[in-house]
Write a protein that holds these residues in place. Structure first.
Motif, mmCIF file in Angstrom:
data_model
loop_
_atom_site.group_PDB
_atom_site.id
_atom_site.type_symbol
_atom_site.label_atom_id
_atom_site.label_comp_id
_atom_site.label_asym_id
_atom_site.label_seq_id
_atom_site.Cartn_x
_atom_site.Cartn_y
_atom_site.Cartn_z
ATOM 1 N N ASP A 188 0.684 -1.179 -0.239
ATOM 2 C CA ASP A 188 -0.089 -0.269 0.222
ATOM 3 C C ASP A 188 0.176 1.058 -0.254
ATOM 4 N N MET A 189 0.950 2.298 -1.528
ATOM 5 C CA MET A 189 1.476 2.966 -1.005
ATOM 6 C C MET A 189 1.216 4.645 -0.460
ATOM 7 N N GLY A 190 0.087 4.164 0.136
ATOM 8 C CA GLY A 190 -0.180 5.994 0.208
ATOM 9 C C GLY A 190 0.061 5.487 2.086
ATOM 10 N N PRO A 191 0.099 4.637 2.519
ATOM 11 C CA PRO A 191 0.855 4.997 4.374
ATOM 12 C C PRO A 191 2.416 5.777 3.679
ATOM 13 N N MET A 192 3.273 4.603 2.708
ATOM 14 C CA MET A 192 4.377 5.056 2.011
ATOM 15 C C MET A 192 4.456 6.523 2.704
ATOM 16 N N TYR A 193 4.294 6.626 1.344
ATOM 17 C CA TYR A 193 3.845 8.814 0.691
ATOM 18 C C TYR A 193 3.096 9.242 1.645
ATOM 19 N N ALA A 194 2.913 8.453 2.706
ATOM 20 C CA ALA A 194 2.017 10.049 3.698
ATOM 21 C C ALA A 194 3.900 10.220 4.850
ATOM 22 N N THR A 203 -4.246 3.649 -0.216
ATOM 23 C CA THR A 203 -5.162 4.313 0.600
ATOM 24 C C THR A 203 -4.660 5.457 0.936
ATOM 25 N N PRO A 204 -5.938 6.369 1.067
ATOM 26 C CA PRO A 204 -5.374 7.318 1.273
ATOM 27 C C PRO A 204 -5.480 8.169 2.623
ATOM 28 N N THR A 205 -4.197 8.983 3.023
ATOM 29 C CA THR A 205 -3.501 9.676 4.003
ATOM 30 C C THR A 205 -3.398 9.702 4.860
ATOM 31 N N THR A 206 -3.232 9.941 5.415
ATOM 32 C CA THR A 206 -3.135 11.644 6.806
ATOM 33 C C THR A 206 -2.199 11.480 8.318
ATOM 34 N N THR A 207 -0.567 12.590 8.458
ATOM 35 C CA THR A 207 -0.466 12.313 9.291
ATOM 36 C C THR A 207 0.320 13.555 9.955
ATOM 37 N N SER A 208 0.529 14.237 10.740
ATOM 38 C CA SER A 208 0.795 15.349 10.884
ATOM 39 C C SER A 208 2.774 15.972 11.081
ATOM 40 N N GLY A 209 3.152 17.125 10.936
ATOM 41 C CA GLY A 209 4.365 17.714 11.468
ATOM 42 C C GLY A 209 4.739 17.990 11.262
#
Length: 265
Positions: free
Chosen positions: A123-129, A164-170
């Protein structure tokens, strides 16, 4: 029935397979129609429509794959992010948060190393996020299919359009980045490499990748099998398109320490 499911897989390949309009696939499809329960003929048709990155696998085989956890270390001013494979049933949010929070915890860093060695995809979404602190906003990769082009976009610490569309922070971290690859860097691992391609502050090290830089869809069927079908080529921000050829690094891994010293001395 097995016949109906096999036929459904090939019908999907007709519509979406990256090589679904090729003469090779048309021949393979006609052969398959003669014996729709023949596993070899089914595999040949899927291979012809989707190339080497496409296959049929069982739920048991997928569950047997063990993925390692991502991590970020900090030593001598250098951030080192280990970015492994991640399955579609793994905790992508925790994966992304581990990377993003680990990277942004050290704004004093002089350089970052993104280690994609052994990353076979997922899943590339978490990798990119997770790596979004190191990536600029905007289109970072595009998928070129028979139907057109779609973009993978980063906005702050959010990614959409790929996995998977993913959002984190920082937030963001302005440091030079080294990316490490080897011959096991594949699929979404290669797509992650390409997210850094064309950036002025990036240099890649290691070995050429595996050569699976293309996008897949995964469809599950009632008998427990799944079809992974290649539908698009990866297109970097440079305009280069990739699919089945290895991606060469800028330099061998032996030059990494010297590069880091030039930025962190």
């Amino acid at each position: 029935s097995e016949k109906r499911i096999n036929t459904a897989m090939v019908d999907t390949a007709v519509i979406s397979g990256i090589y679904g309009e090729s003469e090779e696939f048309q021949r393979a499809r006609e052969a398959f129609k003669e014996d729709p329960t023949n596993a070899e003929l089914l595999d040949a048709a899927i291979d012809a429509a989707g190339g080497k990155h496409s296959n049929i696998f069982s739920a048991e085989k997928e569950k047997a794959i063990e993925n390692t956890e991502p991590s970020v270390s900090f030593e001598d001013g250098v951030l080192r992010a280990t970015v492994p494979s991640i399955g579609r049933h793994d905790d992508g949010q925790a994966y992304a948060d581990t990377l993003a929070q680990g990277l942004t915890a050290h704004p004093e860093a002089c350089a970052a190393v993104v280690d994609l060695r052994g990353n076979g995809g997922g899943d590339m979404g978490p990798m990119y996020a997770g790596l979004s602190p190191l990536l600029p906003d905007g289109t970072v990769l595009s998928f070129v299919s028979r139907m057109g082009t779609t973009d993978v976009t980063i906005d702050g610490n959010s990614v959409t359009g790929g996995g998977t569309p993913t959002t984190t922070s920082g937030g963001k971290l302005e440091v030079p980045v080294a990316v490490l690859t080897d011959d096991e860097t594949a699929s979404s691992g290669e797509a992650t490499l390409l997210a850094f391609r064309g950036l002025d502050n990036v240099r890649t090290f290691g070995e050429p990748t595996a050569g699976y830089a293309s996008a897949n869809v995964v469809l599950d069927y009632p008998d427990g099998r799944s079809l992974m079908l290649t539908t698009a080529k990866d297109k970097a921000r440079t305009g280069e398109e990739f699919a089945e050829d290895p991606i060469a690094p800028d330099a061998p891994e032996s030059e990494l320490d010297g590069w880091l010293a030039s930025h962190c001395s």
